[in-house]
Design a protein around this motif. Sequence first.
Motif, PDB file in Angstrom:
ATOM      1  N   VAL A  70       0.844  -1.191   0.000  1.00 33.58           N
ATOM      2  CA  VAL A  70       0.000   0.000   0.000  1.00 33.58           C
ATOM      3  C   VAL A  70       0.883   1.247   0.000  1.00 33.58           C
ATOM      4  CG1 VAL A  70      -1.710   1.317   1.310  1.00 33.58           C
ATOM      5  CG2 VAL A  70      -1.851  -1.178   1.256  1.00 33.58           C
ATOM      6  N   SER A  71       0.595   2.163  -0.901  1.00 35.09           N
ATOM      7  CA  SER A  71       1.293   3.444  -0.909  1.00 35.09           C
ATOM      8  C   SER A  71       0.529   4.455  -0.064  1.00 35.09           C
ATOM      9  CB  SER A  71       1.402   3.987  -2.339  1.00 35.09           C
ATOM     10  OG  SER A  71       2.457   3.375  -3.023  1.00 35.09           O
ATOM     11  N   MET A  72       1.282   5.317   0.621  1.00 34.27           N
ATOM     12  CA  MET A  72       0.612   6.359   1.397  1.00 34.27           C
ATOM     13  C   MET A  72       1.247   7.713   1.109  1.00 34.27           C
ATOM     14  SD  MET A  72      -0.216   5.042   5.258  1.00 34.27           S
ATOM     15  CE  MET A  72      -0.494   6.730   5.784  1.00 34.27           C
ATOM     16  N   ILE A  73       0.409   8.734   1.030  1.00 31.51           N
ATOM     17  CA  ILE A  73       0.887  10.117   0.939  1.00 31.51           C
ATOM     18  C   ILE A  73       0.163  10.905   2.019  1.00 31.51           C
ATOM     19  CG2 ILE A  73       0.987  12.221  -0.433  1.00 31.51           C
ATOM     20  CD1 ILE A  73       1.165  10.616  -2.905  1.00 31.51           C
ATOM     21  N   SER A  74       0.918  11.663   2.803  1.00 31.55           N
ATOM     22  CA  SER A  74       0.313  12.440   3.875  1.00 31.55           C
ATOM     23  C   SER A  74       0.532  13.932   3.647  1.00 31.55           C
ATOM     24  CB  SER A  74       0.931  12.038   5.215  1.00 31.55           C
ATOM     25  OG  SER A  74       0.598  12.982   6.211  1.00 31.55           O
ATOM     26  N   SER A 128       4.759  19.358   9.192  1.00 30.12           N
ATOM     27  CA  SER A 128       6.097  19.457   9.753  1.00 30.12           C
ATOM     28  C   SER A 128       7.116  19.203   8.665  1.00 30.12           C
ATOM     29  CB  SER A 128       6.253  18.435  10.870  1.00 30.12           C
ATOM     30  OG  SER A 128       7.601  18.243  11.182  1.00 30.12           O
ATOM     31  N   PHE A 129       8.219  19.887   8.762  1.00 26.14           N
ATOM     32  CA  PHE A 129       9.170  19.805   7.659  1.00 26.14           C
ATOM     33  C   PHE A 129       9.740  18.411   7.477  1.00 26.14           C
ATOM     34  CE2 PHE A 129      11.347  20.881  11.445  1.00 26.14           C
ATOM     35  CZ  PHE A 129      12.577  20.271  11.384  1.00 26.14           C
ATOM     36  N   ASP A 130       9.829  17.637   8.546  1.00 20.80           N
ATOM     37  CA  ASP A 130      10.367  16.297   8.320  1.00 20.80           C
ATOM     38  C   ASP A 130       9.481  15.205   8.897  1.00 20.80           C
ATOM     39  OD1 ASP A 130      10.812  16.520  10.977  1.00 20.80           O
ATOM     40  OD2 ASP A 130      12.865  15.779  10.927  1.00 20.80           O
ATOM     41  N   VAL A 131       8.185  15.454   8.900  1.00 20.39           N
ATOM     42  CA  VAL A 131       7.301  14.436   9.446  1.00 20.39           C
ATOM     43  C   VAL A 131       7.416  13.136   8.673  1.00 20.39           C
ATOM     44  CG1 VAL A 131       5.274  14.993   8.068  1.00 20.39           C
ATOM     45  CG2 VAL A 131       4.990  13.946  10.279  1.00 20.39           C
ATOM     46  N   GLY A 132       7.671  13.251   7.369  1.00 23.71           N
ATOM     47  CA  GLY A 132       7.825  12.044   6.575  1.00 23.71           C
ATOM     48  C   GLY A 132       8.909  11.160   7.157  1.00 23.71           C
ATOM     49  N   ASP A 166       8.377   5.118  10.150  1.00 25.26           N
ATOM     50  CA  ASP A 166       9.161   3.996   9.664  1.00 25.26           C
ATOM     51  C   ASP A 166       8.150   2.957   9.201  1.00 25.26           C
ATOM     52  OD1 ASP A 166      11.431   2.690   9.092  1.00 25.26           O
ATOM     53  OD2 ASP A 166      12.030   2.294  11.157  1.00 25.26           O
ATOM     54  N   PRO A 167       7.926   2.803   7.940  1.00 30.79           N
ATOM     55  CA  PRO A 167       8.651   3.368   6.811  1.00 30.79           C
ATOM     56  C   PRO A 167       8.387   4.864   6.619  1.00 30.79           C
ATOM     57  CG  PRO A 167       6.706   2.219   6.057  1.00 30.79           C
ATOM     58  CD  PRO A 167       6.838   1.926   7.517  1.00 30.79           C
ATOM     59  N   VAL A 168       9.292   5.462   5.890  1.00 30.85           N
ATOM     60  CA  VAL A 168       9.186   6.879   5.570  1.00 30.85           C
ATOM     61  C   VAL A 168       7.991   7.131   4.645  1.00 30.85           C
ATOM     62  CG1 VAL A 168      10.338   8.624   4.182  1.00 30.85           C
ATOM     63  CG2 VAL A 168      11.619   7.382   5.941  1.00 30.85           C
ATOM     64  N   LEU A 169       7.275   8.187   4.893  1.00 38.20           N
ATOM     65  CA  LEU A 169       6.107   8.522   4.081  1.00 38.20           C
ATOM     66  C   LEU A 169       6.430   9.558   3.022  1.00 38.20           C
ATOM     67  CD1 LEU A 169       3.097   8.952   6.529  1.00 38.20           C
ATOM     68  CD2 LEU A 169       3.660   7.009   5.066  1.00 38.20           C
ATOM     69  N   THR A 170       5.754   9.438   1.906  1.00 34.63           N
ATOM     70  CA  THR A 170       5.742  10.535   0.940  1.00 34.63           C
ATOM     71  C   THR A 170       4.775  11.598   1.462  1.00 34.63           C
ATOM     72  OG1 THR A 170       6.335   9.196  -0.966  1.00 34.63           O
ATOM     73  CG2 THR A 170       5.015  11.164  -1.393  1.00 34.63           C
ATOM     74  N   PRO A 182       1.175  25.855  -4.038  1.00 34.52           N
ATOM     75  CA  PRO A 182       0.998  24.409  -3.913  1.00 34.52           C
ATOM     76  C   PRO A 182       1.903  23.835  -2.836  1.00 34.52           C
ATOM     77  CG  PRO A 182       2.331  24.914  -5.827  1.00 34.52           C
ATOM     78  CD  PRO A 182       1.919  26.234  -5.238  1.00 34.52           C
ATOM     79  N   CYS A 183       1.504  22.710  -2.289  1.00 36.85           N
ATOM     80  CA  CYS A 183       2.393  21.962  -1.409  1.00 36.85           C
ATOM     81  C   CYS A 183       3.459  21.281  -2.256  1.00 36.85           C
ATOM     82  CB  CYS A 183       1.611  20.877  -0.650  1.00 36.85           C
ATOM     83  SG  CYS A 183       0.380  21.508   0.485  1.00 36.85           S
ATOM     84  N   GLU A 184       4.608  21.132  -1.663  1.00 39.12           N
ATOM     85  CA  GLU A 184       5.677  20.428  -2.369  1.00 39.12           C
ATOM     86  C   GLU A 184       5.531  18.926  -2.113  1.00 39.12           C
ATOM     87  OE1 GLU A 184      10.562  20.089  -2.190  1.00 39.12           O
ATOM     88  OE2 GLU A 184       9.474  21.451  -0.860  1.00 39.12           O
ATOM     89  N   LEU A 185       5.583  18.158  -3.162  1.00 43.31           N
ATOM     90  CA  LEU A 185       5.503  16.710  -3.007  1.00 43.31           C
ATOM     91  C   LEU A 185       6.899  16.184  -2.686  1.00 43.31           C
ATOM     92  CD1 LEU A 185       3.134  14.659  -3.302  1.00 43.31           C
ATOM     93  CD2 LEU A 185       4.105  14.057  -5.521  1.00 43.31           C
ATOM     94  N   VAL A 186       7.062  15.661  -1.482  1.00 45.54           N
ATOM     95  CA  VAL A 186       8.362  15.123  -1.077  1.00 45.54           C
ATOM     96  C   VAL A 186       8.265  13.600  -1.115  1.00 45.54           C
ATOM     97  CG1 VAL A 186      10.114  15.046   0.722  1.00 45.54           C
ATOM     98  CG2 VAL A 186       8.720  17.108   0.419  1.00 45.54           C
ATOM     99  N   ILE A 187       8.906  13.026  -2.116  1.00 49.08           N
ATOM    100  CA  ILE A 187       8.713  11.601  -2.377  1.00 49.08           C
ATOM    101  C   ILE A 187       9.702  10.774  -1.577  1.00 49.08           C
ATOM    102  CG2 ILE A 187       8.796   9.825  -4.175  1.00 49.08           C
ATOM    103  CD1 ILE A 187       7.917  12.043  -6.134  1.00 49.08           C
ATOM    104  N   ALA A 188       9.159   9.839  -0.821  1.00 50.82           N
ATOM    105  CA  ALA A 188      10.021   8.963  -0.026  1.00 50.82           C
ATOM    106  C   ALA A 188      10.865   8.112  -0.956  1.00 50.82           C
ATOM    107  CB  ALA A 188       9.161   8.085   0.872  1.00 50.82           C
ATOM    108  N   GLU A 189      12.018   7.717  -0.468  1.00 52.62           N
ATOM    109  CA  GLU A 189      12.970   7.032  -1.358  1.00 52.62           C
ATOM    110  C   GLU A 189      12.440   5.723  -1.916  1.00 52.62           C
ATOM    111  OE1 GLU A 189      16.823   6.702   0.373  1.00 52.62           O
ATOM    112  OE2 GLU A 189      16.928   8.859   0.740  1.00 52.62           O
ATOM    113  N   SER A 190      12.006   4.875  -1.022  1.00 59.79           N
ATOM    114  CA  SER A 190      11.490   3.607  -1.523  1.00 59.79           C
ATOM    115  C   SER A 190       9.997   3.734  -1.703  1.00 59.79           C
ATOM    116  CB  SER A 190      11.804   2.482  -0.538  1.00 59.79           C
ATOM    117  OG  SER A 190      11.152   2.742   0.674  1.00 59.79           O
ATOM    118  N   THR A 191       9.548   3.697  -2.925  1.00 61.60           N
ATOM    119  CA  THR A 191       8.144   3.963  -3.200  1.00 61.60           C
ATOM    120  C   THR A 191       7.451   2.701  -3.689  1.00 61.60           C
ATOM    121  OG1 THR A 191       9.009   6.046  -4.027  1.00 61.60           O
ATOM    122  CG2 THR A 191       6.658   5.688  -4.222  1.00 61.60           C
TER     123      THR A 191
END
Lengths: 341, 341
Positions: free
Chosen positions: A269-273, A277-281, A285-289, A322-331
């Motif tokens: 399952v992929s998740m985007i939140s 917060s600047f580093d909530v992703g 664990d795992p890191v979120l996009t 717009p919000c910036e999409l910060v993509i987690a490394e392993s997607t």
Amino acid sequence: MATMQDVADRAGVSIATVSFVVNETKKVSMKTRERVTAAMAELGYHRNVVARALASQQTHIVALLYPALDHRNGPATTAFVTQAALSARARGYDLVLWPLSSEPDQMARLIAGGLVDGVVLMDVRLHDARVDALVHSQTPFSLIGRTSDAGHPFVDIDFEITLEAAVDHLCTLGHKHIALVSERLPSEPLSDLGYLVRSEDAYRASMEARGLTPFVIGCAGTTQAGREGARRVFHDAPATTAVIVINENAAFGLLSGVVGEGYSVPRDVSMISLSTSFDVGGLTDPVLTTMKVPATELAALGVDSLIDQIEEHATAPQALIPCELVIAESTAQAHDRSQIS
Amino acid sequence: MATMQDVADRAGVSIATVSFVVNETKKVSMKTRERVTAAMAELGYHRNVVARALASQQTHIVALLYPALDHRNGPATTAFVTQAALSARARGYDLVLWPLSSEPDQMARLIAGGLVDGVVLMDVRLHDARVDALVHSQTPFSLIGRTSDAGHPFVDIDFEITLEAAVDHLCTLGHKHIALVSERLPSEPLSDLGYLVRSEDAYRASMEARGLTPFVIGCAGTTQAGREGARRVFHDAPATTAVIVINENAAFGLLSGVVGEGYSVPRDVSMISLSTSFDVGGLTDPVLTTMKVPATELAALGVDSLIDQIEEHATAPQALIPCELVIAESTAQAHDRSQIS
DNA sequence: CTGAAAGCGCTTACAG
DNA sequence: CTGAAAGCGCTTACAG
């Protein structure tokens, strides 16, 4: 405390002249200016801001009206508030904080009391009585968010671009069943909050433009509710392989709930939140996009546009960021659900 | 805007009388009071706070000085700031926000400008030039935290009770090798922050009172640094079975790092985090035991004690509040490390 | 280029 | 119990 009169006496000029050099509001000859400056330095003079305010009818104070609701207290609020104060000071203004509870006459006291030159209003609703009160009182203001009649100055998140990017990102990974977990609850007064309505509308539009079926559940902004939300998503829409979640606290719970349902994130399952917060992703664990809320930019723009209005520099702008999409490394790539069941 | 003069004219009295009823500062006969009250209601009168401030030499504004450092922006800051504003308003005061950067003369402008009646100072250092400046200027203030010479009014966390409770809790579970991960870094100016020094001292004292050997590592307040911190803990002190972590962001990383080292939390390693957010413990998976910072209480006490000083109600108090230990449901018992390696 | 003076909207001794 | 008046420390037309 030395007064302007003290400075004038010491420099051998009138207080008018002192005022002119303090404010740089009229030409003063080099000599006298120097005498005045010297006198000010010797006395450690600072002009009394209250007297200035009364005489000039400008307090150089702006108010930040924000909802004093616990559940909205994220790191973004702090970043927003801090930047608002810094931007204000950069223009020579101070920022007073007005946590707004439900008392209706608080606005009246604030405005009629003459304490502030203008107001920044957060968490605007589609139909917002506070906006009407501000318009009626002729107080300069800027909105963080928008009412439904977009005739007022505002800065807001560009939800259409943001959710289009999120949906697009998930589609590129192959997902077709993308659910939205929103904070919007029909029973709550919050359901009128502009950002909740607009984010949901934008999600639906992006999905439908691709011929995909939107699926939305409402969920309170708590970890607990997020866990529960995960169960509801996979019960009501078992084909779901990707989730977009609007509330950050819910996101933590949702993540934990999705894992609890037996899925791996991001493998199954992929998740985007939406991330305040600047580093909530990076906290999970795992890191979120994440879709990173531009809190600092919104605050700076909102305050600057307010002060522009107060000083009549400019017409009030309407800005969308717009919000910036910060993509987690392993997607996650979309998987066939049958693989894992 | 109606003025006091307008009210006086309409009620057929002098402005002095209006002032007396508005402020309840002198006895006024029933009849005239009613006439004045009626006139105020009809005109929608609100007294001008700027004029009042100039005449009475009291602005009824207090400042909250807080460090504008990103890394300190937690949910607790928002809770603190909100409560400070609410407490102030409950006493008839407004709260201005002063994010403090390093410019030294900002204090001077704030104090000498006459904008505020007093100041609440956050993140106090052991040796704090800002405190000296406040004392010297005779501005009423209250500290959130303490300098090393405890002669000033303050409210602070009771670190001795808090860390004793944390260490005691872990010892009860059978742990003997309890590490502290603190934000204190020798190279940083932050190393002078009172709460970092005091939490570490209290931890050491509690450990030594039990004949246990303290082990402390410094670690920046980021997720990234927390992960790195986990490696260092188990490299430098491999016998460690429990960790107390002072920074919340580091806690997330530490948790992830500990798991990454091959340990299970809480089965193999117990963790306790200082928690600024009311439910940060619940955000993690596994759930963390936390020492919950009493941000709201600190803010309320700090503001109230400041206003007491301004209004000369009371001598300035010194108060210590312990963090509440919120114990996660499934708690680690200490294990022999050999079981898992 | 500089100054005398009115005025911003209140509070507060001081009289009565 | 109520009022006339000074004063808080500035800004800002208006004159010169």
